[in-house]
Design a protein around this motif. Structure first.
Motif, PDB file in Angstrom:
ATOM      1  N   SER A  29      42.213  -4.393 -30.017  1.00 25.75           N
ATOM      2  CA  SER A  29      42.235  -5.767 -29.264  1.00 25.75           C
ATOM      3  C   SER A  29      41.290  -6.678 -30.002  1.00 25.75           C
ATOM      4  O   SER A  29      40.108  -6.418 -30.450  1.00 25.75           O
ATOM      5  CB  SER A  29      41.789  -5.890 -28.137  1.00 25.75           C
ATOM      6  N   ASP A  30      41.745  -7.597 -30.728  1.00 23.91           N
ATOM      7  CA  ASP A  30      41.232  -8.572 -31.652  1.00 23.91           C
ATOM      8  C   ASP A  30      40.417  -7.725 -32.746  1.00 23.91           C
ATOM      9  O   ASP A  30      39.364  -8.364 -33.262  1.00 23.91           O
ATOM     10  CB  ASP A  30      40.166  -9.403 -31.000  1.00 23.91           C
ATOM     11  N   GLY A  31      40.958  -6.884 -33.359  1.00 22.69           N
ATOM     12  CA  GLY A  31      40.877  -6.091 -34.510  1.00 22.69           C
ATOM     13  C   GLY A  31      39.635  -4.909 -34.142  1.00 22.69           C
ATOM     14  O   GLY A  31      39.274  -4.026 -34.937  1.00 22.69           O
ATOM     15  N   TRP A  32      39.225  -4.840 -32.716  1.00 20.31           N
ATOM     16  CA  TRP A  32      38.166  -4.054 -32.344  1.00 20.31           C
ATOM     17  C   TRP A  32      39.082  -2.507 -31.870  1.00 20.31           C
ATOM     18  O   TRP A  32      39.800  -2.902 -30.942  1.00 20.31           O
ATOM     19  CB  TRP A  32      37.340  -4.379 -31.249  1.00 20.31           C
ATOM     20  N   THR A  33      38.366  -1.434 -32.206  1.00 16.24           N
ATOM     21  CA  THR A  33      39.221  -0.146 -31.570  1.00 16.24           C
ATOM     22  C   THR A  33      38.144   0.578 -30.939  1.00 16.24           C
ATOM     23  O   THR A  33      36.936   0.194 -30.812  1.00 16.24           O
ATOM     24  CB  THR A  33      39.219   0.613 -32.775  1.00 16.24           C
ATOM     25  N   ARG A  34      38.868   0.769 -29.578  1.00 21.18           N
ATOM     26  CA  ARG A  34      38.168   1.598 -28.579  1.00 21.18           C
ATOM     27  C   ARG A  34      38.840   2.890 -28.247  1.00 21.18           C
ATOM     28  O   ARG A  34      39.923   3.022 -28.194  1.00 21.18           O
ATOM     29  CB  ARG A  34      38.231   0.641 -27.500  1.00 21.18           C
ATOM     30  N   LEU A  35      38.081   3.959 -28.065  1.00 15.37           N
ATOM     31  CA  LEU A  35      38.540   5.131 -27.557  1.00 15.37           C
ATOM     32  C   LEU A  35      38.592   5.227 -25.946  1.00 15.37           C
ATOM     33  O   LEU A  35      37.661   5.145 -25.289  1.00 15.37           O
ATOM     34  CB  LEU A  35      37.258   6.034 -27.765  1.00 15.37           C
ATOM     35  N   GLU A  36      39.811   5.253 -25.527  1.00 16.48           N
ATOM     36  CA  GLU A  36      40.116   5.108 -23.942  1.00 16.48           C
ATOM     37  C   GLU A  36      40.218   6.334 -23.344  1.00 16.48           C
ATOM     38  O   GLU A  36      39.577   6.585 -22.087  1.00 16.48           O
ATOM     39  CB  GLU A  36      41.634   4.438 -23.872  1.00 16.48           C
ATOM     40  N   TYR A  37      40.649   7.589 -23.983  1.00 16.72           N
ATOM     41  CA  TYR A  37      40.669   8.579 -23.281  1.00 16.72           C
ATOM     42  C   TYR A  37      40.958   9.848 -24.166  1.00 16.72           C
ATOM     43  O   TYR A  37      41.507   9.625 -25.392  1.00 16.72           O
ATOM     44  CB  TYR A  37      41.654   8.642 -22.333  1.00 16.72           C
ATOM     45  N   TRP A  38      40.485  10.822 -24.061  1.00 16.60           N
ATOM     46  CA  TRP A  38      40.759  12.146 -24.889  1.00 16.60           C
ATOM     47  C   TRP A  38      40.761  13.626 -24.046  1.00 16.60           C
ATOM     48  O   TRP A  38      40.114  13.438 -23.244  1.00 16.60           O
ATOM     49  CB  TRP A  38      39.767  12.346 -26.142  1.00 16.60           C
ATOM     50  N   SER A  39      41.433  14.416 -24.426  1.00 17.70           N
ATOM     51  CA  SER A  39      41.543  15.573 -23.927  1.00 17.70           C
ATOM     52  C   SER A  39      42.092  16.650 -24.735  1.00 17.70           C
ATOM     53  O   SER A  39      42.742  16.411 -25.595  1.00 17.70           O
ATOM     54  CB  SER A  39      42.283  15.500 -22.486  1.00 17.70           C
ATOM     55  N   PHE A  40      41.701  17.914 -24.606  1.00 18.48           N
ATOM     56  CA  PHE A  40      42.145  19.049 -25.444  1.00 18.48           C
ATOM     57  C   PHE A  40      43.809  19.677 -24.705  1.00 18.48           C
ATOM     58  O   PHE A  40      44.263  20.158 -25.613  1.00 18.48           O
ATOM     59  CB  PHE A  40      41.425  20.459 -25.320  1.00 18.48           C
ATOM     60  N   ASP A  41      43.872  18.913 -23.551  1.00 17.15           N
ATOM     61  CA  ASP A  41      45.153  19.346 -22.654  1.00 17.15           C
ATOM     62  C   ASP A  41      46.151  18.428 -23.257  1.00 17.15           C
ATOM     63  O   ASP A  41      46.156  17.193 -23.471  1.00 17.15           O
ATOM     64  CB  ASP A  41      44.999  19.669 -21.383  1.00 17.15           C
TER      65      ASP A  41
END
Length: 341
Positions: free
Chosen positions: A187-199
């Motif tokens: 958003s507006d060039g900024w990157t965010r990590l929303e969710y992560w999982s090994f599954d």
């Protein structure tokens, strides 16, 4: 009565523009896999490694014991493994025979370990965790061998990193990757990590949470969300329509007769959605997201988060560099200055 039915059908059409006000901004979302640095898993090599780990546990327990060392047939098992590895053609018959032999050796070693533990010998916490992993591998491989299948729930593909799971991506050249799956938003060039999982999970189930975090952060909903077709399920479409958000992509189902679609808008959305793909490419080439080398589950998550932080730092660096270039051009207008990324 007939008029009422027609109006309800129009309201259910997800191709209608959403109604709402006060929304602004664009949110781009997508998911990818960050592969870990592990050997490509094969059943025979995985069982052979599990057998060697079981033999190491037996040796550690034998140091505490005064009894005669049990026989493990490790030399014969090693020769059987080398015979399969060095063969030119790994036919299905040879592969099943090699798996059957390694399963027998591993089962014998696990029974020896159980007998030694019943005699009062102790294992360290690290060895106990490794032993639980070996038991799980034996159960999974035995199930796949007996049922003539290559899939099992929560399949272990690495002994040193048992939390890693195969992620089916369907990409050309890499249909399956082994590592963490992650969702990011731009958003507006900024990157965010929303969710992560090994599954392996369906990224479409995380879209509503991502939009709600955007609202909590910005104070309003985005005007539009640019995403893949997989995000356009009925739940997400209904949610976006309720809050006046335009979710990019075609309508569900077959195209309707005499339906007029805005091809120019679709083309523009696809071009803008490339931004998230560019962030993935940059993160994997420059920010160590292409091959995660950390070994612990917590450190893998830390690596993913730091990769996204570095992406945003690069944006800050580019912004400061452009401002510095503008300042230099103002001070020395006669010089030809260029900005190099």
């Amino acid at each position: 009565m007939r008029r009422l039915i027609i109006e309800e059908n129009k309201d259910d059409d997800d191709s209608n523009p959403p109604t709402g006000g006060g929304n602004s901004g664009t949110l781009i979302v997508d998911a990818t896999c960050a592969p870990s640095e592990i050997r490509f898993p094969q059943d025979v090599s995985l069982l052979d490694e599990a057998r060697e780990n079981a033999e190491q546990i037996i040796d550690a327990l034998q140091e505490q014991s005064t009894e005669k060392k049990p026989r493990t047939y490790r030399n014969k098992a090693h020769k059987d493994s080398l015979k399969y590895i060095r063969s030119r053609k790994h036919t299905e018959k040879k592969t099943r025979e090699a798996i059957r032999k390694q399963l027998q050796y591993l089962r014998r070693d696990l029974s020896i370990i159980d007998a030694m533990l019943r005699s009062g010998l102790k294992l360290s916490p690290k060895q106990q965790l490794r032993l639980e992993t070996l038991r799980k591998i034996y159960e999974q491989q035995k199930y796949m061998y007996d049922n003539h299948t290559h899939s099992v729930p929560d399949r272990i593909v690495s002994i040193s990193q048992p939390f890693i799971r195969p992620i089916v991506r369907g990409k050309a050249g890499k249909p399956v990757e082994f590592g963490a799956k992650l969702d990011i938003s731009v958003s507006d060039g900024w990157t965010r990590l929303e969710y992560w999982s090994f599954d392996a999970y369906n990224e479409a189930t995380k879209l509503i949470e991502t939009i709600e975090r955007y609202r909590a952060r910005e104070g309003h909903y985005p005007e539009r969300v640019l995403a893949d077709k997989i995000y356009r399920n009925r739940e997400n479409l209904g949610y976006c329509k309720l809050h006046g958000i335009r979710l990019s992509g075609p309508a569900l189902g077959r195209p309707k007769k005499d339906e007029q679609r805005d091809r120019r808008q679709t083309y523009l959305d696809q071009n803008e959605r490339i931004e998230v793909e560019r962030q993935f490419s940059l993160a994997k080439r420059k920010c160590n997201l292409g091959k995660v080398k950390t070994k612990l589950e917590e450190s893998v998550g830390f690596t993913l988060a730091m990769s996204i932080v570095v992406l945003n730092l690069r944006k800050i660096q580019r912004t400061l560099s452009r401002l510095l270039l503008q300042l230099l051009r103002y001070l020395w207008p006669q010089q030809k200055l260029t900005f190099v990324q």
